[in-house]
Enzyme design. Structure first.
Site, PDB file in Angstrom:
ATOM      1  N   CYS A   2       0.828  -1.190   0.000  1.00  0.00           N
ATOM      2  CA  CYS A   2       0.000   0.000   0.000  1.00  0.00           C
ATOM      3  C   CYS A   2       0.866   1.245   0.000  1.00  0.00           C
ATOM      4  CB  CYS A   2      -0.899   0.015   1.248  1.00  0.00           C
ATOM      5  SG  CYS A   2      -1.819  -1.520   1.498  1.00  0.00           S
ATOM      6  N   ARG A  50      -4.828   1.451  -0.650  1.00  0.00           N
ATOM      7  CA  ARG A  50      -4.756   0.008  -0.428  1.00  0.00           C
ATOM      8  C   ARG A  50      -4.648  -0.821  -1.694  1.00  0.00           C
ATOM      9  NH1 ARG A  50      -8.906  -4.518   2.130  1.00  0.00           N
ATOM     10  NH2 ARG A  50      -7.228  -5.982   2.679  1.00  0.00           N
ATOM     11  N   LEU A  51      -3.701  -1.752  -1.671  1.00  0.00           N
ATOM     12  CA  LEU A  51      -3.647  -2.865  -2.609  1.00  0.00           C
ATOM     13  C   LEU A  51      -4.021  -4.091  -1.804  1.00  0.00           C
ATOM     14  CD1 LEU A  51      -2.908  -4.018  -5.423  1.00  0.00           C
ATOM     15  CD2 LEU A  51      -0.585  -4.340  -4.552  1.00  0.00           C
ATOM     16  N   ASN A  82       2.034  -0.570   5.585  1.00  0.00           N
ATOM     17  CA  ASN A  82       2.365  -0.965   4.210  1.00  0.00           C
ATOM     18  C   ASN A  82       3.270  -2.175   4.294  1.00  0.00           C
ATOM     19  OD1 ASN A  82       3.151  -1.136   1.490  1.00  0.00           O
ATOM     20  ND2 ASN A  82       4.775   0.366   1.772  1.00  0.00           N
ATOM     21  N   GLY A  83       2.886  -3.263   3.643  1.00  0.00           N
ATOM     22  CA  GLY A  83       3.755  -4.434   3.619  1.00  0.00           C
ATOM     23  C   GLY A  83       3.029  -5.712   3.958  1.00  0.00           C
ATOM     24  N   ASP A 109      -3.120  -9.246   7.726  1.00  0.00           N
ATOM     25  CA  ASP A 109      -1.914  -9.359   8.550  1.00  0.00           C
ATOM     26  C   ASP A 109      -1.594  -8.042   9.251  1.00  0.00           C
ATOM     27  OD1 ASP A 109      -1.355  -8.745   5.635  1.00  0.00           O
ATOM     28  OD2 ASP A 109       0.533  -8.114   6.524  1.00  0.00           O
ATOM     29  N   LEU A 245       8.416 -13.062 -11.041  1.00  0.00           N
ATOM     30  CA  LEU A 245       9.223 -12.434 -12.074  1.00  0.00           C
ATOM     31  C   LEU A 245      10.367 -13.372 -12.403  1.00  0.00           C
ATOM     32  CD1 LEU A 245       9.347  -8.734 -10.796  1.00  0.00           C
ATOM     33  CD2 LEU A 245       7.605  -9.879 -12.184  1.00  0.00           C
ATOM     34  N   GLY A 360      13.773 -12.503  -7.310  1.00  0.00           N
ATOM     35  CA  GLY A 360      15.057 -13.030  -6.839  1.00  0.00           C
ATOM     36  C   GLY A 360      15.993 -11.971  -6.290  1.00  0.00           C
TER      37      GLY A 360
END
Length: 567
Positions: A2, A50-51, A82-83, A109, A245, A360
């Site tokens: 977010c 928000r995502l 955020n996270g 969370d 990715l 990665g």
């Protein structure tokens, strides 16, 4: 994932008005396209873009306000986060939190932050270090007027802090949200929390981050492998579709291979209801036609059986994006910006299919993966190499992680980085550094390659032992040359000469062009932008590299490989 903003000011400040907070927060809308909200009080305000990843229902929207959640034990507390907190369920089940008799009311969370702040009291040293994940957060206690801001150990998630002479304090995920309202802005240091009374306090001080690692327990190979697998497993926590990715480099190939193995063992469905299940999960790569990354990733995706997507770009469309990329990335660091552009395309592609991806990032800092490590001393037991790993690791939040965050969040996409799990980092950094030295026929990251060489991981030798390519070379062997020529044509000799009086004066016209764009968007904000010593990652090493300079890789063709059509 977010965007957050928090403002602390005097009562009646116009900056705390709902419309003002919404405007500042909206500058970060791309970070959280699913929902936007603010929580305004007389002396503070919180904003959140928000995502939705965990519990995507409206019930889990932020800002999180204890009274609004209907949990009396949390009354007076409010937070923006955020996270991702990967151990949130274990924290909620801890005796201290359970004693509150306040079961969580969402599946997010982020809610655990309120429970911890209440359970452990006013000292954040009692609870912030318990968070395992990536985060930037602000928690306010209205009953005392105190607040705490914190950033994760490595700096995976961004946070800025701004102040003014009259006492205003602001925090935000991105510079663009606060720079024009603050006299001073600084990067919030990773692994720290902040309170009004105590200022910045460092909570992440790993024992390996010293010149003398004597006394640290030895590391077994299976411990390294098992810890990385666990780190990937933790990051497969999601309530929405996700993928990975895949550059075709060692690190992304290992990540995807482990994801496949875990998915098959746990019966995970990566796709939304209604989507075909013929492929295992989504993978994404970017590059110019027949580039090293495009061709390697294509081969790996075939081995894995993923739903693979490619974004092939041309130099012309990439160069036109430079102004956008500088604004989005909020930096003028040249080595970083060269790779931000393809990352922007990659994130744009992935966001059409998923909301979260694993990457990665971080492996090269832990296992001495960059090509300039070939020039490191080989007769000092790995001392110089270990020191260099520590140096570049400490700058990740201003380099690779800045790129990963800004480019993905420009398209409402979350990026997770298992190699930078703090448990795994602690293990990887305690490996005898002499085992990472490139000598006796070894190549870079030989140990990591060997750990995942067995048939159960399915990595073809052409990929398992592929030469390391930084993304700005992997997307096309001549990409760096193309972007440098374009930028130099935009800057006159007079402009370049005048720029020498600036902070971090540009050494090339390429750097001068980036700096011009940055200064137009963020005047007076050039002081904290990190620029590598010598203008490139290898420039600050204790040895001189014959392979990599400020201008890029000496031999760009060295990253080509047998999977390309013809090179």
């Amino acid at each position: 994932m977010c965007g957050i903003i928090a403002i602390f000011d005097r009562e009646g400040s116009p900056l705390l008005a709902e419309a003002a907070v919404k405007e500042l927060s909206s500058r970060m809308t791309s970070r959280g396209p699913d929902h936007s909200a603010v929580h305004c009080r007389p002396t503070y305000a919180l904003g959140h873009e928000r995502l939705s990843i965990m519990d995507p229902s409206p019930h889990a929207h932020q800002p999180l306000v204890g009274a609004s959640l209907g949990v009396p034990a949390l009354d007076g507390l409010a937070a923006v986060v955020n996270g991702e907190i990967y151990n949130f369920r274990a924290l909620l089940a801890s005796p201290e939190v359970a004693a509150l008799d306040a079961p969580p009311v969402t599946g997010s969370d982020s809610e655990v932050v309120l429970h911890l702040a209440r359970a452990y009291g006013p000292d954040p040293a009692n609870w912030v270090p318990r968070l395992h994940g990536m985060f930037a957060l602000v928690v306010v206690d209205e009953t005392t007027g105190e607040y705490v801001a914190a950033r994760d150990s490595v700096g995976i998630k961004p946070l800025y802090m701004g102040t003014t002479a009259d006492g205003r304090v602001m925090f935000a995920s991105e510079l663009k949200a606060i720079h024009d309202n603050c006299e001073k802005v600084q990067l919030f240091p990773p692994g720290h929390f902040y309170t009004k009374a105590g200022g910045f306090v460092r909570f992440y001080e790993p024992r390996w981050d010293t010149d003398d690692m004597g006394g640290l327990p030895p590391v077994k190979d299976e411990e390294v492998r098992d810890s990385l697998i666990e780190a990937v497993r933790l990051r497969m926590m999601s309530d929405v579709p996700y993928g990975a990715l895949l550059s075709g480099g060692l690190d992304s190939c290992i990540t995807c291979s482990v994801m496949k193995k875990l998915a098959e063992e746990q019966g995970i469905d990566f796709h939304s209801p209604g989507l075909p299940k013929g492929k295992l999960f989504h993978t994404f790569t970017v590059g110019m036609g027949n580039s090293p990354d495009i061709m390697a990733a294509r081969a790996m995706a075939k081995v894995l059986g993923t739903e693979h997507h490619e974004r092939i770009f041309t130099p012309e469309e990439a160069l036109s994006l430079i102004p956008t990329i500088v604004y989005r990335s909020e930096t003028y660091e040249p080595e970083l910006l060269r790779s931000c552009i393809p990352n922007y395309f990659l994130a744009e592609l992935a966001s059409k299919y998923v909301k979260m991806v694993l990457t990665g990032e971080g492996a090269d800092e832990l296992f001495s993966g960059y090509q300039y490590f070939f020039d490191a001393p080989t007769d000092d037991g790995g001392a110089a190499l270990q020191k260099e790993n520590r140096r570049i690791f400490s700058h990740l939040h201003q380099a690779n992680l800045l790129r990963a965050d800004r480019m993905t969040m420009s398209h409402g996409l979350e990026a997770r980085v298992p190699f930078l799990d703090t448990t795994f980092v602690d293990i990887a950094m305690r490996i005898d550094p002499d085992r990472k030295v490139i000598k006796d026929g070894r190549i870079e990251k030989q140990m990591l390659r060997d750990l995942f060489s067995s048939a159960e991981y399915g990595l073809p030798n052409a990929l398992l032992y592929r030469t390391k390519a930084m993304q700005c070379e992997g997307v096309g062997s001549n990409w760096v040359e193309v972007i440098q020529a374009h930028c130099e044509a935009q800057v006159s000799d007079e402009e370049f000469e005048a720029a020498q009086s600036k902070t971090n004066p540009p050494a090339t016209k390429e750097e001068c062009y980036y700096r011009r764009i940055f200064d137009a968007h963020f005047p007076r904000m050039d002081h904290f932008v990190h620029v590598w010593e010598g203008g490139c990652r290898s420039g600050g090493a204790t040895w001189q590299s014959k392979r990599y300079t400020r201008a890029g890789l000496i031999d760009p063709n060295s990253v080509n490989h047998e999977l390309q059509a013809s090179v």
